[in-house]
Write an enzyme that holds these catalytic residues in place. Structure first.
Site, PDB file in Angstrom:
ATOM      1  N   HIS A   1       0.839  -1.204   0.000  1.00  0.00           N
ATOM      2  CA  HIS A   1       0.000   0.000   0.000  1.00  0.00           C
ATOM      3  C   HIS A   1       0.873   1.253   0.000  1.00  0.00           C
ATOM      4  O   HIS A   1       2.024   1.212   0.447  1.00  0.00           O
ATOM      5  CB  HIS A   1      -0.878   0.029   1.269  1.00  0.00           C
TER       6      HIS A   1
ATOM      7  N   CYS B   1      -3.282   0.699   9.533  1.00  0.00           N
ATOM      8  CA  CYS B   1      -4.465   0.006   8.995  1.00  0.00           C
ATOM      9  C   CYS B   1      -5.356  -0.568  10.075  1.00  0.00           C
ATOM     10  O   CYS B   1      -6.452  -1.024   9.789  1.00  0.00           O
ATOM     11  CB  CYS B   1      -4.060  -1.062   7.994  1.00  0.00           C
TER      12      CYS B   1
HETATM   13  C1  CIR Z   1      -4.032  -7.619   3.325  1.00  0.00           C
HETATM   14  O1  CIR Z   1      -3.137  -8.124   2.638  1.00  0.00           O
HETATM   15  O2  CIR Z   1      -5.011  -7.074   2.810  1.00  0.00           O
HETATM   16  C2  CIR Z   1      -3.925  -7.698   4.818  1.00  0.00           C
HETATM   17  N1  CIR Z   1      -3.330  -8.921   5.197  1.00  0.00           N
HETATM   18  C3  CIR Z   1      -3.133  -6.542   5.363  1.00  0.00           C
HETATM   19  C4  CIR Z   1      -3.749  -5.208   5.083  1.00  0.00           C
HETATM   20  C5  CIR Z   1      -2.936  -4.098   5.601  1.00  0.00           C
HETATM   21  N2  CIR Z   1      -3.542  -2.858   5.317  1.00  0.00           N
HETATM   22  C6  CIR Z   1      -2.901  -1.705   5.372  1.00  0.00           C
HETATM   23  O3  CIR Z   1      -1.719  -1.671   5.654  1.00  0.00           O
HETATM   24  N3  CIR Z   1      -3.602  -0.619   5.075  1.00  0.00           N
END
Ligand code: CIR
Length: 253
Positions: free
Chosen positions: A161, A248
């Site tokens: 991201h 997140c």
């Molecule tokens: C994913 O791959 O979507 C989740 N395991 C981790 C999301 C992390 N989101 C973020 O850093 N905004």
């Protein structure tokens, strides 16, 4: 300044979350404890925190930053780029009904993860990533412009991201690492460069004059403190195993 946050408890299914980290499976008990400490840190910064219950259906559901974006003018329910995550929007949408803000959403063929969106005052930088496509970014820009805000895109290379590698710490200051060190869009900011071996710490959050950062990154912590910020560190090692950054785990508004 922020006054509220929304978080969601990690579920036991967290062990099935999406990851490329190769750091092993998360310890659920430890993840729950770390999540409590994270909530405490937000409260210490003066936020009132709404805690949504864990939902076993969505292994990545605790990463609430991805299914929504909250601006001072309104909220946007996103359309996460990973198929296993699209259903997370429903619970976030319900929670946002309690918030007195207009709400709109991103629709197909657009995909967009909130982790790809970085707010800098009234401007929003949107990373074009594996999760966020141009259609999703363009829809977001149109929504922002209709609310008197603005947005622009940044083409990404390797990171999951946008905010995996850059964080806005207010005061015209960004924390940057990796592919964003030379990103033209960030050259006008005061840039704090995170060393490659501490890259995970490039994802921090500014909350009401404090910076909450992951524990265990002493060089980055010293650099942020030298820049004049009061730092709160929280261990989020179990979420890191799922490629989850510290930002997140909450929606702040
Ligand atoms: C994913 O791959 O979507 C989740 N395991 C981790 C999301 C992390 N989101 C973020 O850093 N905004």
């Amino acid at each position: 300044m922020f006054s509220q946050a929304i978080v969601k408890q990690p579920s036991e299914s967290l062990i099935n979350g999406i990851t490329e980290a190769n750091l092993g499976l998360p310890d659920i008990q430890l993840a729950r404890e770390q999540h409590k400490q994270y909530i405490k840190a937000l409260e210490l910064c003066g936020l009132s925190v709404t805690v949504l219950s864990a939902d076993e259906t969505y292994p990545d559901g605790c990463f609430v930053e991805d299914p929504a974006i909250i601006t001072p003018a309104g909220a946007i329910i996103t359309r996460p780029g990973a198929a296993s995550r699209t259903g997370e929007c429903e619970a976030i949408s319900q929670a946002l009904k309690e918030v007195p803000l207009q709400t709109t959403d991103i629709h197909a063929p657009g995909t967009l993860d909130g982790g790809d969106v970085m707010m800098v005052d009234s401007h929003y930088y949107i990373g074009l990533s594996e999760r966020t496509n141009p259609a999703g970014a363009n829809q977001l820009i149109q929504i922002l412009e209709s609310w008197g805000l603005s947005g622009s895109t940044i083409q990404m290379k390797d990171m999951l991201h946008l905010k995996t590698g850059v964080s806005y710490l207010e005061n015209n200051t960004v924390l940057v690492c990796g592919e964003f060190l030379n990103e033209p869009a960030f050259q006008s900011f005061h840039r704090l460069a995170v060393a490659e071996e501490e890259a995970y710490a490039a994802n921090c959050i500014w909350v009401n004059d404090r910076v909450i950062m992951p524990a265990g990154y002493p060089r980055t912590q010293a650099m942020i403190e030298s820049a004049g910020y009061q730092v709160l560190s929280v261990d989020v090692s179990e979420f890191r195993k799922l490629d989850g950054g510290l930002s997140c785990l909450s929606l702040r508004f």
